[in-house]
Each structure stands twice: as C-alpha cells, then as structure tokens.
Scaffold this active site. Structure first.
Site, PDB file in Angstrom:
ATOM      1  N   CYS A   4       5.316  -7.840   7.368  1.00  0.00           N
ATOM      2  CA  CYS A   4       6.595  -7.176   8.119  1.00  0.00           C
ATOM      3  C   CYS A   4       6.784  -8.299   9.112  1.00  0.00           C
ATOM      4  O   CYS A   4       5.844  -8.725   9.757  1.00  0.00           O
ATOM      5  CB  CYS A   4       6.153  -5.892   8.834  1.00  0.00           C
ATOM      6  SG  CYS A   4       7.305  -5.302   9.831  1.00  0.00           S
ATOM      7  N   CYS A  59       3.050   8.225   1.711  1.00  0.00           N
ATOM      8  CA  CYS A  59       3.734   7.200   2.502  1.00  0.00           C
ATOM      9  C   CYS A  59       3.729   6.055   1.702  1.00  0.00           C
ATOM     10  O   CYS A  59       2.756   5.423   0.844  1.00  0.00           O
ATOM     11  CB  CYS A  59       2.475   7.115   3.573  1.00  0.00           C
ATOM     12  SG  CYS A  59       2.812   5.640   4.804  1.00  0.00           S
ATOM     13  N   CYS A  77       3.998  -6.097  15.614  1.00  0.00           N
ATOM     14  CA  CYS A  77       3.288  -5.066  16.239  1.00  0.00           C
ATOM     15  C   CYS A  77       1.824  -5.416  16.322  1.00  0.00           C
ATOM     16  O   CYS A  77       1.267  -5.439  15.243  1.00  0.00           O
ATOM     17  CB  CYS A  77       3.487  -3.611  16.062  1.00  0.00           C
ATOM     18  SG  CYS A  77       5.118  -3.255  15.943  1.00  0.00           S
ATOM     19  N   GLU A  82       0.883  -1.205  -0.021  1.00  0.00           N
ATOM     20  CA  GLU A  82      -0.135   0.064  -0.110  1.00  0.00           C
ATOM     21  C   GLU A  82       1.104   1.181  -0.018  1.00  0.00           C
ATOM     22  O   GLU A  82       1.792   1.309   0.543  1.00  0.00           O
ATOM     23  CB  GLU A  82      -0.874  -0.195   1.416  1.00  0.00           C
ATOM     24  CG  GLU A  82      -1.806  -1.113   1.263  1.00  0.00           C
ATOM     25  CD  GLU A  82      -2.679  -1.156   2.561  1.00  0.00           C
ATOM     26  OE1 GLU A  82      -2.894  -2.402   2.896  1.00  0.00           O
ATOM     27  OE2 GLU A  82      -2.587  -0.213   3.253  1.00  0.00           O
ATOM     28  N   CYS A  89      -1.019  -3.432  14.654  1.00  0.00           N
ATOM     29  CA  CYS A  89      -0.712  -3.190  13.238  1.00  0.00           C
ATOM     30  C   CYS A  89      -1.104  -4.239  12.371  1.00  0.00           C
ATOM     31  O   CYS A  89      -0.876  -5.272  12.527  1.00  0.00           O
ATOM     32  CB  CYS A  89       0.728  -2.777  13.159  1.00  0.00           C
ATOM     33  SG  CYS A  89       1.464  -2.758  11.428  1.00  0.00           S
ATOM     34  N   CYS A 110      -1.593   1.128   8.268  1.00  0.00           N
ATOM     35  CA  CYS A 110      -0.715   0.617   7.024  1.00  0.00           C
ATOM     36  C   CYS A 110      -1.134  -0.792   7.219  1.00  0.00           C
ATOM     37  O   CYS A 110      -1.246  -1.402   8.295  1.00  0.00           O
ATOM     38  CB  CYS A 110       0.782   0.869   7.421  1.00  0.00           C
ATOM     39  SG  CYS A 110       1.518   0.037   8.720  1.00  0.00           S
TER      40      CYS A 110
HETATM   41  N1  SAH Z   1       7.775  -0.342  10.244  1.00  0.00           N
HETATM   42  C1  SAH Z   1       8.078   0.809  10.627  1.00  0.00           C
HETATM   43  C2  SAH Z   1       7.522   1.902   9.525  1.00  0.00           C
HETATM   44  C3  SAH Z   1       6.022   1.473   8.858  1.00  0.00           C
HETATM   45  S1  SAH Z   1       4.828   1.598  10.222  1.00  0.00           S
HETATM   46  C4  SAH Z   1       7.735   1.398  11.886  1.00  0.00           C
HETATM   47  O1  SAH Z   1       6.925   0.899  12.499  1.00  0.00           O
HETATM   48  O2  SAH Z   1       8.129   2.843  12.168  1.00  0.00           O
HETATM   49  C5  SAH Z   1       4.432   3.430  10.224  1.00  0.00           C
HETATM   50  C6  SAH Z   1       3.860   3.877  11.418  1.00  0.00           C
HETATM   51  O3  SAH Z   1       2.317   3.622  11.597  1.00  0.00           O
HETATM   52  C7  SAH Z   1       4.398   3.314  12.821  1.00  0.00           C
HETATM   53  O4  SAH Z   1       4.900   4.486  13.608  1.00  0.00           O
HETATM   54  C8  SAH Z   1       3.390   2.441  13.314  1.00  0.00           C
HETATM   55  O5  SAH Z   1       3.503   2.125  14.699  1.00  0.00           O
HETATM   56  C9  SAH Z   1       2.027   3.161  12.919  1.00  0.00           C
HETATM   57  N2  SAH Z   1       0.940   2.205  13.071  1.00  0.00           N
HETATM   58  C10 SAH Z   1       0.837   0.998  12.613  1.00  0.00           C
HETATM   59  N3  SAH Z   1      -0.361   0.483  12.863  1.00  0.00           N
HETATM   60  C11 SAH Z   1      -1.134   1.638  13.406  1.00  0.00           C
HETATM   61  C12 SAH Z   1      -2.349   1.549  13.992  1.00  0.00           C
HETATM   62  N4  SAH Z   1      -3.163   0.783  14.004  1.00  0.00           N
HETATM   63  N5  SAH Z   1      -2.903   2.854  14.199  1.00  0.00           N
HETATM   64  C13 SAH Z   1      -2.043   4.153  14.132  1.00  0.00           C
HETATM   65  N6  SAH Z   1      -0.716   4.061  13.615  1.00  0.00           N
HETATM   66  C14 SAH Z   1      -0.250   2.761  13.365  1.00  0.00           C
HETATM   67 FE1  SF4 Z   2       5.959  -3.815  11.304  1.00  0.00          FE
HETATM   68 FE2  SF4 Z   2       3.687  -2.575  11.622  1.00  0.00          FE
HETATM   69 FE3  SF4 Z   2       5.382  -2.645  13.655  1.00  0.00          FE
HETATM   70 FE4  SF4 Z   2       5.750  -1.254  11.584  1.00  0.00          FE
HETATM   71  S1  SF4 Z   2       4.304  -1.059  13.123  1.00  0.00           S
HETATM   72  S2  SF4 Z   2       7.409  -2.503  12.673  1.00  0.00           S
HETATM   73  S3  SF4 Z   2       5.019  -2.331   9.950  1.00  0.00           S
HETATM   74  S4  SF4 Z   2       4.619  -4.367  12.603  1.00  0.00           S
END
Ligand code: SAH
Ligand code: SF4
Length: 440
Positions: free
Chosen positions: A140, A133, A144, A114, A147, A364
């Site tokens: 990944c 973005c 997390c 995306e 996410c 994301c």
């Molecule tokens: N993996 C990298 C970059 C991609 S994620 C990272 O984690 O920094 C980009 C951002 O989107 C991160 O700060 C992540 O924590 C946030 N993100 C992921 N899922 C989310 C959600 N459900 N609500 C808000 N932000 C989210």
């Molecule tokens: Fe990976 Fe999502 Fe965690 Fe970023 S926020 S490191 S994309 S699992």
C-alpha cells in the site's frame, strides 16, 4: 537527537514494480457475457457457458482438470486461454478456536496478499455470518505507520480476478463446511480506492446473482480517505457500505497516522463521506484504531464528536494490533471504554470491536510482512525513534511539513463521465493479451 522533520512515513521500501502481466487472464475476472463469448469462439454450444460458470462459481473444483462435466479437449482449450485460479498457492492459519482463518495467497508473480475469513455463529436474534476480508493491492502506498501493509510499501494493484479469487477460495472452504459467504469487506491489504476500477469489477462479481450473489449492503469498501474515489462511489449510487479509516480527527495527528491526510485533509474526507451517505441513503461507518496515549484522549474524542456530530455516522473503536515497527501499543480496555462513552454521550453510534486472530497476525499485511523478512533491529529502533519524535510534534498540534506520500495518483480532476455500475469492468477475455489490462 532525532530530527522531527525526518520522514517517518516512508515505508521500508517503495517497490513500485510493474506487475508481471500473466498472458492468460483469470476466469474469476470474467462475467457471464465474457464466458459466453469465449465459448462461442471455441465453437461450443451455448449451454457450455453455464457449465463453466457452475464450475467457477459453485463447484468444489480448484482446477480445469477437476471439471469432469466438460470434455477433456474443451478443458484443454479453456486452460490454454484462461487460468482457473490466479492464486498459485495458499497457506491457511487458523485462530480463535477455528472461527478465524487467515489465508496467505501467493500470486503468479510471487507477490503475497492476505484474506481473513471470520465466522460469527448465529444466535436467537441474528443469523450466522461468514465475513471475508480481502486485499485489493499488494502492499500500500499510503504508509500508515501502525499498519504492517503500509510498512511493506506499494507493490502493485491486483487485477479483478486476483481480488475475486480470494473470495472463490473462501467460498470453496465454506462450502466444504456447509457454510455460506455472507459478507465481504475490502479491509485487507491495500487502499481500495487507489485501485478502484478493479475493486468495482470485483464488487460487481460479488453482487452478481450469477456469481456470488451478495447484497450490495453486505459489501463494505474501506478507505483511508481518497476523496476523488469516495466522490466517484457516490456518483455510482450503489448500496455498498462505506467505511472511512479515521484514526484521528485533527489534521496534525492524522497527517502522521494516515499520511494521505496531507493531500486530502480530514474535513474534506468527512464532507465527501457525508455526501456519499446522502446520495446512497447508507450510514457511513468510521474506523478508529485505538493507540495508547496517541489518539485516545478525551480531547481526541471531543474532536471526533465535532467532526461527525449530526452525520448519522457510526464509529468502530478497534484496539491496535501490535506490529513490530512501531513503539505504540493498543489502548487499555478501560481507556477505550471511556473514549467510546464520550462519543456515545454526544449522540454518536459506537461499537467497540475486538481484534480477531491476533495470534496469527490479524492486522492486515502482518503475514506478508513476516514473509518479506522482519526489518533489522537497528531499523526498528530508528523507526521507533522517528515515530516518538513525530508523534510529539503532532501532539503539540503542529502539522507535518512532509509531503503526501508518492503513489496517491494523479492530481485530482473531475472525471470525464460517470461510470455506470452495470458497465463491464472485467477484462475481456476476447482481447488479445497485449491489449489487456488497465492502468499500468
Ligand atoms: N486501506 C484501507 C483498507 C485496508 S486497511 C483503509 O485503510 O481503510 C483496513 C483497516 O485495518 C483500516 O481501518 C486500518 O486502519 C486497520 N488496521 C491497519 N493496521 C492495523 C493495526 N495494526 N491494528 C488494528 N487495525 C489496523
Ligand atoms: Fe494502506 Fe494500511 Fe493505511 Fe489501509 S491502513 S491505507 S492498508 S497503510
């Protein structure tokens, strides 16, 4: 009764599938020298390189066939060697009254990634911004739990052209609307610092005056805390903006929210980020997704202050976007405001962000997760149960006994030699297909 020691960060699948390498690289991964080399090999005059570059980086063309400045036989010869676009199909969803466009890109092997294009109108005191973005990996490995990408698991690294082509798509859409791309953030799917060679190749394209021509300061690389990657970026000393996804300042909670914390604890991440700030003279920003009752208390704010005080850091507080597989919700606006105020009172820079494109699944990986099929109700219920139990343990201050997720790369070791920013990172089109590619 739920076993609190049960793994909670294991994603729905861990499909570590080697990419189906396409025999023809994408033109988006080539720099000027690569294109000139190919044109030379084809026995064409040097000025053709400029025409190819114009078509790739400036024209509305989306395919070789549309480049009428090149003769048909040359177009055919180029098409036999290079893909004009590594993205096979793109679906766009528009939100926020047309100011947010979420693109779901299908790659040549069917993987989905995306990108999100956000338009910020100009005002008396600021210029219009168009921020894209982009994704650096399909899926990944970090996992997390809030996410959607983490829930997908790791699929594969993207190639330079696959990253760059997300920006080429956006550039064509912006051109059609009489707008310009002003900022790019690596905040889409994937962990950029676990695919750093390709990310550096893409960043080189973004900042190359002959390609996108963005200022390095307008490119943000976000990481969940891959310490060796942050150290490598610091050694390169360019002016990219570094964003650290913090989400918790104390290890027990961060072990749960950002599972790579079990390998690189938060103090080491912040130390590496401070060193990056000192090397580059750039302010590091910290992302903090606000999750109701989990990481949004006064004690959490105080822990952030203890960790970041004096570093000149800036914290972005972001309400969590709802995702299906967690029982968690975004913190209420008053709670976010109180948290932000506590940081501000202690001298930290703070911005409360709003989430863009919620109605189109802006977090994301949400669209790709939808396409992968939502998990079944019992799976979701089980995930919720495990997360409730694991967060209770973390909130008591007990550290996780789970190992760090697999797929975070080899054991840390000092790099053999620093890589210069100017080093050619794009795949060389001249190499035979069998020799192309990096880490596989
Ligand atoms: N993996 C990298 C970059 C991609 S994620 C990272 O984690 O920094 C980009 C951002 O989107 C991160 O700060 C992540 O924590 C946030 N993100 C992921 N899922 C989310 C959600 N459900 N609500 C808000 N932000 C989210
Ligand atoms: Fe990976 Fe999502 Fe965690 Fe970023 S926020 S490191 S994309 S699992």
């Amino acid at each position: 009764m739920t076993d609190p020691a049960a793994p909670v960060s294991t994603p729905r699948s861990l499909r570590v599938v080697p990419p189906a390498r396409h025999p023809r690289p994408g033109v988006g991964g080539l720099d000027e020298e690569d294109v000139a080399g190919m044109i030379g090999e084809l026995g064409e005059p040097a000025f053709r390189s400029r025409q190819v570059a114009d078509a790739a980086w400036r024209s509305p063309a989306a395919d070789w066939d549309e480049i009428t400045t090149l003769a048909r036989p040359l177009r055919a010869a180029l098409a036999a060697r290079l893909r004009f676009d590594t993205v096979a199909a793109t679906t766009i969803r528009v939100a926020d009254g047309g100011t947010t466009e979420k693109a779901l890109h299908g790659l040549s092997d069917g993987r989905l990634v995306e990108s999100v294009l956000m338009h910020y109108p100009g005002a008396a005191d600021r210029r219009e911004r168009n921020t894209l973005c982009i994704s650096s990996q399909a899926g990944c490995a970090v996992g997390c739990p809030f996410c959607a990408t983490g829930e997908l698991g790791f699929e594969r690294d993207l190639e330079v052209a696959e990253i760059v082509d997300q920006a080429r798509h956006a550039r064509r859409r912006l051109d059609a609307a009489g707008r310009h791309l002003t900022n790019v953030v690596f905040m889409g799917m994937g962990e950029p610092l676990l695919n750093l060679d390709a990310v550096l190749g893409a960043a080189a394209a973004l900042t190359d005056p002959g390609r996108f021509g963005l200022g390095a300061r307008h490119v943000t690389i976000s990481t969940s805390g891959v310490v060796p990657g942050i150290e490598r970026l610091a050694r390169l000393r360019p002016q990219w903006t570094l964003a650290i996804s913090l989400h918790a300042a104390r290890d027990p909670l961060r072990d749960l929210l950002v599972p790579l914390n079990r390998r690189w604890p938060v103090a080491d991440v912040v130390a590496a980020a401070r060193a990056y700030g000192q090397e580059t003279g750039r302010r590091v920003s910290y992302e903090y997704v606000m999750i109701d009752g989990i990481n949004d208390t006064a004690a959490d704010a105080d822990a952030v202050v203890r960790l970041l005080r004096g570093s000149g850091a800036h914290v972005n507080c972001i309400p969590m976007n709802q995702v299906a597989h967690t029982p968690w919700r975004a913190s209420a606006p008053q709670r976010i405001a109180a948290f932000a105020e506590r940081l501000r009172a202690a001298g930290l820079g703070v911005t409360v962000r709003r989430n863009r494109g919620q109605e189109v699944g802006a977090a994301c990986g949400q669209l790709a997760a939808e396409q992968a099929g939502e998990p079944t109700a019992p799976t979701v219920a089980r995930r919720h149960e495990l997360l409730v139990a694991a967060s209770a343990v973390a909130l008591r201050g007990e550290r996780s006994s789970e190992p760090a997720p697999p797929g975070l790369g080899p054991p840390d070791r000092p790099p053999a030699r620093p890589v210069g920013v100017g080093r050619r990172l794009a795949p060389a089109a001249r190499r035979p297909p069998a020799a192309q590619g990096g880490r596989r």
